[in-house]
Design a protein around this motif. Structure first.
Motif, mmCIF file in Angstrom:
data_model
loop_
_atom_site.group_PDB
_atom_site.id
_atom_site.type_symbol
_atom_site.label_atom_id
_atom_site.label_comp_id
_atom_site.label_asym_id
_atom_site.label_seq_id
_atom_site.Cartn_x
_atom_site.Cartn_y
_atom_site.Cartn_z
ATOM 1 N N GLY A 1 0.843 -1.191 0.000
ATOM 2 C CA GLY A 1 0.000 0.000 0.000
ATOM 3 C C GLY A 1 0.871 1.231 0.000
ATOM 4 N N PRO A 2 0.247 2.386 -0.179
ATOM 5 C CA PRO A 2 1.024 3.628 -0.264
ATOM 6 C C PRO A 2 1.621 4.030 1.077
ATOM 7 C CG PRO A 2 -1.311 4.118 -0.214
ATOM 8 C CD PRO A 2 -1.192 2.623 -0.287
ATOM 9 N N MET A 3 2.565 4.956 1.037
ATOM 10 C CA MET A 3 3.118 5.479 2.282
ATOM 11 C C MET A 3 1.976 6.086 3.092
ATOM 12 S SD MET A 3 5.206 8.783 0.831
ATOM 13 C CE MET A 3 5.579 8.370 -0.861
ATOM 14 N N GLY A 4 2.038 5.865 4.398
ATOM 15 C CA GLY A 4 1.001 6.421 5.263
ATOM 16 C C GLY A 4 -0.255 5.565 5.360
ATOM 17 N N ARG B 1 10.752 10.641 3.821
ATOM 18 C CA ARG B 1 10.042 10.193 2.622
ATOM 19 C C ARG B 1 10.507 11.043 1.430
ATOM 20 N NH1 ARG B 1 6.119 6.629 4.439
ATOM 21 N NH2 ARG B 1 5.569 6.879 6.623
ATOM 22 N N PRO B 2 11.551 10.546 0.748
ATOM 23 C CA PRO B 2 12.194 11.343 -0.323
ATOM 24 C C PRO B 2 11.218 11.820 -1.397
ATOM 25 C CG PRO B 2 13.391 9.283 0.053
ATOM 26 C CD PRO B 2 12.191 9.240 0.927
ATOM 27 N N LEU B 3 10.239 11.010 -1.747
ATOM 28 C CA LEU B 3 9.339 11.399 -2.832
ATOM 29 C C LEU B 3 8.425 12.564 -2.457
ATOM 30 C CD1 LEU B 3 8.347 7.886 -4.248
ATOM 31 C CD2 LEU B 3 10.068 9.468 -5.115
ATOM 32 N N ASN C 1 4.671 20.277 -3.973
ATOM 33 C CA ASN C 1 3.285 19.849 -4.015
ATOM 34 C C ASN C 1 3.141 18.358 -3.715
ATOM 35 O OD1 ASN C 1 0.594 19.393 -4.536
ATOM 36 N ND2 ASN C 1 0.558 20.500 -6.476
ATOM 37 N N PRO C 2 3.274 17.989 -2.427
ATOM 38 C CA PRO C 2 3.172 16.565 -2.072
ATOM 39 C C PRO C 2 1.820 15.952 -2.459
ATOM 40 C CG PRO C 2 3.517 17.918 -0.095
ATOM 41 C CD PRO C 2 3.572 18.828 -1.274
ATOM 42 N N GLN C 3 0.759 16.746 -2.449
ATOM 43 C CA GLN C 3 -0.557 16.202 -2.810
ATOM 44 C C GLN C 3 -0.573 15.712 -4.254
ATOM 45 O OE1 GLN C 3 -4.021 18.449 -1.745
ATOM 46 N NE2 GLN C 3 -5.375 16.849 -2.518
ATOM 47 N N LYS C 4 0.031 16.489 -5.157
ATOM 48 C CA LYS C 4 0.093 16.072 -6.565
ATOM 49 C C LYS C 4 0.947 14.812 -6.693
ATOM 50 C CE LYS C 4 1.322 17.504 -11.276
ATOM 51 N NZ LYS C 4 1.247 16.103 -11.657
ATOM 52 N N VAL C 5 2.075 14.769 -5.986
ATOM 53 C CA VAL C 5 2.950 13.588 -6.026
ATOM 54 C C VAL C 5 2.168 12.356 -5.574
ATOM 55 C CG1 VAL C 5 4.970 12.485 -4.971
ATOM 56 C CG2 VAL C 5 5.100 14.872 -5.716
ATOM 57 N N LEU C 6 1.461 12.473 -4.441
ATOM 58 C CA LEU C 6 0.705 11.329 -3.913
ATOM 59 C C LEU C 6 -0.428 10.917 -4.848
ATOM 60 C CD1 LEU C 6 0.588 12.239 -0.114
ATOM 61 C CD2 LEU C 6 1.927 10.418 -1.199
ATOM 62 N N THR C 7 -1.092 11.890 -5.454
ATOM 63 C CA THR C 7 -2.174 11.594 -6.399
ATOM 64 C C THR C 7 -1.628 10.856 -7.618
ATOM 65 O OG1 THR C 7 -3.383 13.539 -5.643
ATOM 66 C CG2 THR C 7 -4.054 12.620 -7.761
ATOM 67 N N ASP C 8 -0.494 11.335 -8.155
ATOM 68 C CA ASP C 8 0.132 10.680 -9.313
ATOM 69 C C ASP C 8 0.589 9.265 -8.962
ATOM 70 O OD1 ASP C 8 -0.309 13.040 -10.669
ATOM 71 O OD2 ASP C 8 1.797 13.681 -10.650
ATOM 72 N N LEU C 9 1.179 9.105 -7.777
ATOM 73 C CA LEU C 9 1.624 7.775 -7.342
ATOM 74 C C LEU C 9 0.431 6.837 -7.205
ATOM 75 C CD1 LEU C 9 4.316 8.648 -4.626
ATOM 76 C CD2 LEU C 9 4.739 7.725 -6.916
ATOM 77 N N PHE C 10 -0.658 7.331 -6.622
ATOM 78 C CA PHE C 10 -1.855 6.508 -6.440
ATOM 79 C C PHE C 10 -2.380 6.021 -7.791
ATOM 80 C CE2 PHE C 10 -6.399 5.735 -6.088
ATOM 81 C CZ PHE C 10 -6.444 4.860 -5.010
ATOM 82 N N THR C 11 -2.433 6.944 -8.758
ATOM 83 C CA THR C 11 -2.933 6.612 -10.098
ATOM 84 C C THR C 11 -2.106 5.494 -10.730
ATOM 85 O OG1 THR C 11 -3.683 8.883 -10.346
ATOM 86 C CG2 THR C 11 -3.492 7.590 -12.365
ATOM 87 N N LYS C 12 -0.786 5.578 -10.572
ATOM 88 C CA LYS C 12 0.121 4.571 -11.144
ATOM 89 C C LYS C 12 0.080 3.258 -10.369
ATOM 90 C CE LYS C 12 3.848 7.481 -12.476
ATOM 91 N NZ LYS C 12 4.569 8.250 -11.546
ATOM 92 N N GLU D 1 -5.764 12.124 0.881
ATOM 93 C CA GLU D 1 -5.974 13.030 2.027
ATOM 94 C C GLU D 1 -5.428 12.403 3.311
ATOM 95 O OE1 GLU D 1 -8.021 14.041 -1.303
ATOM 96 O OE2 GLU D 1 -8.456 12.168 -0.245
ATOM 97 N N GLN D 2 -5.731 11.123 3.512
ATOM 98 C CA GLN D 2 -5.258 10.424 4.709
ATOM 99 C C GLN D 2 -3.733 10.305 4.680
ATOM 100 O OE1 GLN D 2 -7.672 8.667 7.208
ATOM 101 N NE2 GLN D 2 -5.847 9.409 8.215
ATOM 102 N N GLN D 3 -3.172 10.015 3.514
ATOM 103 C CA GLN D 3 -1.712 9.931 3.392
ATOM 104 C C GLN D 3 -1.056 11.252 3.762
ATOM 105 O OE1 GLN D 3 -1.886 8.142 -0.797
ATOM 106 N NE2 GLN D 3 0.163 7.711 -0.083
ATOM 107 N N LEU D 4 -1.625 12.355 3.271
ATOM 108 C CA LEU D 4 -1.062 13.672 3.579
ATOM 109 C C LEU D 4 -1.105 13.935 5.077
ATOM 110 C CD1 LEU D 4 -2.416 15.925 0.707
ATOM 111 C CD2 LEU D 4 -0.009 15.552 1.298
ATOM 112 N N ALA D 5 -2.218 13.584 5.696
ATOM 113 C CA ALA D 5 -2.364 13.793 7.141
ATOM 114 C C ALA D 5 -1.326 12.981 7.913
ATOM 115 C CB ALA D 5 -3.781 13.416 7.587
ATOM 116 N N ARG D 6 -1.030 11.778 7.435
ATOM 117 C CA ARG D 6 -0.113 10.893 8.163
ATOM 118 C C ARG D 6 1.355 11.107 7.836
ATOM 119 N NH1 ARG D 6 -3.572 5.377 7.181
ATOM 120 N NH2 ARG D 6 -5.247 5.809 8.657
#
Length: 184
Positions: free
Chosen positions: A11-14, A120-122, A127-138, A108-113
């Motif tokens: 699963g994703p970070m967080g 977390r280098p990535l 814009n961590p939200q965009k990074v997390l959204t792009d990672l989630f999509t992939k 949203e939960q990932q950002l909060a955590r």
């Protein structure tokens, strides 16, 4: 319960892989291993340093080697790094050598955590939200591809998530469910 049970949390970070992994491994009597910690121990340094010196490609090569070795062990609960699914070899080893539980969580939960976590280098970006959204999509389709069980972790207490995983493992006959009322 068979001692050859291997559980792999993806699963994703967080998403809660380390927290839930520790609780679940003690519940199931499995050895808890965090693949990121394992890589850091082998390298004698932290993941941000590896990313800095070797780039993501260098880190992924180290991760692939660690995943191959770790998934050949038995009686373990392995919490993996968020990007583990990016390499086909890792997906093959995880899916073929144990039961994969995908801890799914929202951006949203990932950002909060993970918002203030410098380890977390990535996420060291404007814009961590965009990074997390792009990672989630992939990554979401890849997590789904290898998951035996998918659990949503948003806004949930780790103990509740552990109980749901135990219940789902029993329902799938992966563990003995004779005392199943404990997990409801």
């Amino acid at each position: 319960m068979s001692h050859t049970l291997n559980l792999y949390l993806v699963g994703p970070m967080g998403a809660g892989k380390s927290t839930i992994g520790r609780l679940l491994s003690s519940e199931l009597g499995l050895d808890f291993i965090d693949s990121d910690r394992e890589i850091e121990e082998r390298c004698g340094t932290n993941i941000p340093w590896i990313f800095d010196k070797e780039g993501e490609h260098g880190f992924r090569a180290r991760e692939e080697s660690a995943i191959d070795e770790l998934t050949q062990m038995s009686g373990i609960l392995l919490a993996t790094g968020g990007g583990v699914v990016m390499r086909q070899a890792n997906r093959t080893h995880l899916a073929g050598r144990g039961t994969v539980v995908y801890l799914r969580t929202s951006v949203e939960q990932q950002l909060a955590r993970t918002g203030r976590d410098k380890n977390r280098p990535l996420l060291q970006t404007e814009n961590p939200q965009k990074v997390l959204t792009d990672l989630f999509t992939k990554r979401d389709p890849l997590y789904q591809e290898i998951a035996d069980i998918v659990i949503q972790t948003d806004q949930r207490n780790p103990r509740n998530v552990v109980n749901e995983i135990m219940r789902r493992l029993a329902e799938n006959n992966i563990i003995d469910g004779s005392n199943e009322d404990t997990y409801s």
